[in-house]
Motif scaffolding. Structure first.
Motif, PDB file in Angstrom:
ATOM      1  N   MET A   1      21.580   4.352  -0.985  1.00 44.68           N
ATOM      2  CA  MET A   1      21.176   3.188  -0.202  1.00 44.68           C
ATOM      3  C   MET A   1      19.844   3.445   0.505  1.00 44.68           C
ATOM      4  SD  MET A   1      23.480   0.997   2.489  1.00 44.68           S
ATOM      5  CE  MET A   1      23.695   2.342   3.629  1.00 44.68           C
ATOM      6  N   ASN A   2      19.636   4.672   0.966  1.00 45.50           N
ATOM      7  CA  ASN A   2      18.378   4.994   1.630  1.00 45.50           C
ATOM      8  C   ASN A   2      17.203   4.879   0.673  1.00 45.50           C
ATOM      9  OD1 ASN A   2      19.571   5.529   4.115  1.00 45.50           O
ATOM     10  ND2 ASN A   2      19.951   7.670   3.605  1.00 45.50           N
ATOM     11  N   ASN A   3      17.432   5.221  -0.592  1.00 41.74           N
ATOM     12  CA  ASN A   3      16.345   5.104  -1.577  1.00 41.74           C
ATOM     13  C   ASN A   3      15.940   3.645  -1.773  1.00 41.74           C
ATOM     14  OD1 ASN A   3      16.312   7.875  -2.022  1.00 41.74           O
ATOM     15  ND2 ASN A   3      17.815   7.765  -3.665  1.00 41.74           N
ATOM     16  N   VAL A   4      16.905   2.748  -1.761  1.00 41.61           N
ATOM     17  CA  VAL A   4      16.593   1.316  -1.905  1.00 41.61           C
ATOM     18  C   VAL A   4      15.796   0.837  -0.699  1.00 41.61           C
ATOM     19  CG1 VAL A   4      17.579  -0.998  -2.146  1.00 41.61           C
ATOM     20  CG2 VAL A   4      18.646   0.938  -3.300  1.00 41.61           C
ATOM     21  N   TYR A   5      16.166   1.291   0.502  1.00 44.08           N
ATOM     22  CA  TYR A   5      15.440   0.904   1.720  1.00 44.08           C
ATOM     23  C   TYR A   5      14.004   1.413   1.693  1.00 44.08           C
ATOM     24  CZ  TYR A   5      14.227   0.642   6.681  1.00 44.08           C
ATOM     25  OH  TYR A   5      13.595   0.390   7.866  1.00 44.08           O
ATOM     26  N   LYS A   6      13.825   2.651   1.262  1.00 48.99           N
ATOM     27  CA  LYS A   6      12.478   3.211   1.167  1.00 48.99           C
ATOM     28  C   LYS A   6      11.643   2.458   0.134  1.00 48.99           C
ATOM     29  CE  LYS A   6      13.789   7.890   2.566  1.00 48.99           C
ATOM     30  NZ  LYS A   6      13.911   9.320   2.146  1.00 48.99           N
ATOM     31  N   HIS A   7      12.300   2.069  -0.958  1.00 47.04           N
ATOM     32  CA  HIS A   7      11.591   1.306  -1.990  1.00 47.04           C
ATOM     33  C   HIS A   7      11.150  -0.057  -1.453  1.00 47.04           C
ATOM     34  CE1 HIS A   7      10.349   0.004  -5.907  1.00 47.04           C
ATOM     35  NE2 HIS A   7      11.260  -0.953  -5.982  1.00 47.04           N
ATOM     36  N   ALA A   8      11.997  -0.693  -0.639  1.00 48.42           N
ATOM     37  CA  ALA A   8      11.633  -1.981  -0.033  1.00 48.42           C
ATOM     38  C   ALA A   8      10.440  -1.825   0.901  1.00 48.42           C
ATOM     39  CB  ALA A   8      12.836  -2.550   0.716  1.00 48.42           C
ATOM     40  N   LEU A   9      10.423  -0.753   1.696  1.00 47.72           N
ATOM     41  CA  LEU A   9       9.288  -0.506   2.595  1.00 47.72           C
ATOM     42  C   LEU A   9       7.998  -0.286   1.805  1.00 47.72           C
ATOM     43  CD1 LEU A   9      10.920   1.857   5.255  1.00 47.72           C
ATOM     44  CD2 LEU A   9      10.415  -0.580   5.469  1.00 47.72           C
ATOM     45  N   LYS A  10       8.103   0.424   0.690  1.00 49.90           N
ATOM     46  CA  LYS A  10       6.932   0.661  -0.146  1.00 49.90           C
ATOM     47  C   LYS A  10       6.418  -0.644  -0.745  1.00 49.90           C
ATOM     48  CE  LYS A  10       5.359   3.525  -4.007  1.00 49.90           C
ATOM     49  NZ  LYS A  10       5.767   4.548  -5.017  1.00 49.90           N
ATOM     50  N   GLN A  11       7.336  -1.501  -1.204  1.00 45.51           N
ATOM     51  CA  GLN A  11       6.930  -2.798  -1.747  1.00 45.51           C
ATOM     52  C   GLN A  11       6.267  -3.657  -0.669  1.00 45.51           C
ATOM     53  OE1 GLN A  11      10.777  -4.016  -3.310  1.00 45.51           O
ATOM     54  NE2 GLN A  11      10.006  -3.853  -5.404  1.00 45.51           N
ATOM     55  N   GLU A  12       6.837  -3.644   0.526  1.00 41.65           N
ATOM     56  CA  GLU A  12       6.272  -4.422   1.629  1.00 41.65           C
ATOM     57  C   GLU A  12       4.857  -3.958   1.957  1.00 41.65           C
ATOM     58  OE1 GLU A  12       7.041  -5.061   6.424  1.00 41.65           O
ATOM     59  OE2 GLU A  12       8.703  -4.459   5.125  1.00 41.65           O
ATOM     60  N   GLN A  13       4.645  -2.652   1.964  1.00 36.40           N
ATOM     61  CA  GLN A  13       3.308  -2.116   2.230  1.00 36.40           C
ATOM     62  C   GLN A  13       2.317  -2.560   1.171  1.00 36.40           C
ATOM     63  OE1 GLN A  13       3.194   2.139   2.404  1.00 36.40           O
ATOM     64  NE2 GLN A  13       1.059   2.225   3.051  1.00 36.40           N
ATOM     65  N   GLY A  14       2.738  -2.554  -0.110  1.00 33.72           N
ATOM     66  CA  GLY A  14       1.854  -2.986  -1.183  1.00 33.72           C
ATOM     67  C   GLY A  14       1.456  -4.447  -1.049  1.00 33.72           C
ATOM     68  N   VAL A  15       2.428  -5.303  -0.689  1.00 31.59           N
ATOM     69  CA  VAL A  15       2.122  -6.730  -0.511  1.00 31.59           C
ATOM     70  C   VAL A  15       1.161  -6.924   0.651  1.00 31.59           C
ATOM     71  CG1 VAL A  15       3.119  -8.976   0.076  1.00 31.59           C
ATOM     72  CG2 VAL A  15       4.293  -7.490  -1.526  1.00 31.59           C
ATOM     73  N   ARG A  16       1.359  -6.186   1.735  1.00 31.93           N
ATOM     74  CA  ARG A  16       0.466  -6.303   2.894  1.00 31.93           C
ATOM     75  C   ARG A  16      -0.977  -5.911   2.528  1.00 31.93           C
ATOM     76  NH1 ARG A  16       2.792  -7.322   7.684  1.00 31.93           N
ATOM     77  NH2 ARG A  16       5.039  -6.928   7.917  1.00 31.93           N
TER      78      ARG A  16
END
Length: 217
Positions: A1-16
């Protein structure tokens, strides 16, 4: 589950990062807009996946923390989406203004009217219709590109889930097979030990019988 959360943060950073380029007008092309749209779609999928995992968490403390992360991620997603919509509208307004300025400039610089047999009022209406048709066609093409990108991304996402499930099943099978091999090896070792114990017992019994017969007769 932590890996999915980290992946979401990485995606959010890319969109920003892409939105920052778009906002500073470093890149306002159809490509960057499609990339941002695909990034937002991927981020939403990841958030939904993380939400599902959080709701299935058995430990209450971890579940509450994960649900709080889900809420924050959804707020950030809505913020990014609204920002993207505002920036798209800004670029649309710029396009309208630029087209109008270009058309007015051509009409003022031309010595012969584009429509000599019609009055200026009708000419302006036709120009307005042309601008509207051009913008509608551009927006339609953009939506088509974005929809195609979303479809490709969705297919890649589904294929990734399929590969993950296949990998999980292979690992489970490998673990089961590994356990079976350990059991077989243990049985083989135990059988060999029992065999030597039996041989030793036979030898000892025969020796005892020989000794009894030899010393008592």
């Amino acid at each position: 589950m932590n890996n999915v959360y980290k992946h979401a943060l990485k995606q959010e950073q890319g969109v920003r990062q892409d939105l920052e380029k778009f906002e500073r007008s470093e890149d306002v092309s159809v490509g960057i807009q499609g990339q941002i749209s695909v990034g937002l779609t991927s981020l939403k999928r990841t958030i939904d996946e993380y939400d599902g995992l959080a709701k299935r968490e058995m430990i209450l403390v971890k579940q509450e923390k994960a649900l709080a992360n889900v809420s924050k991620l959804r707020e950030d997603y809505n913020e990014l989406k609204n920002q993207f919509d505002r920036l798209k509208q800004r670029e649309t307004n710029k396009t309208v203004i630029n087209n109008r300025t270009e058309l007015l400039g051509r009409r003022h610089n031309s010595s012969t009217p584009e429509y000599p047999f019609q009055n200026n009022h009708l000419t302006r209406e036709q120009h307005a219709y042309r601008e509207n048709d051009f913008l509608n066609e551009t927006e339609s093409k953009l939506d088509e590109y974005i929809a195609h990108g979303r479809e490709v991304l969705g297919n890649m996402y589904d294929q990734n889930n399929t590969l993950k499930n296949a990998q999980r099943k292979m690992l489970d099978a490998a673990n089961t097979l590994g356990l079976s091999r350990n059991i077989i090896q243990y049985i083989e070792r135990r059988s060999a030990q029992d065999k030597w114990i039996f041989i030793g017992g036979v030898v000892f019994t025969l020796f005892s019988m020989w000794a009894i017969i030899h010393y008592l007769t």
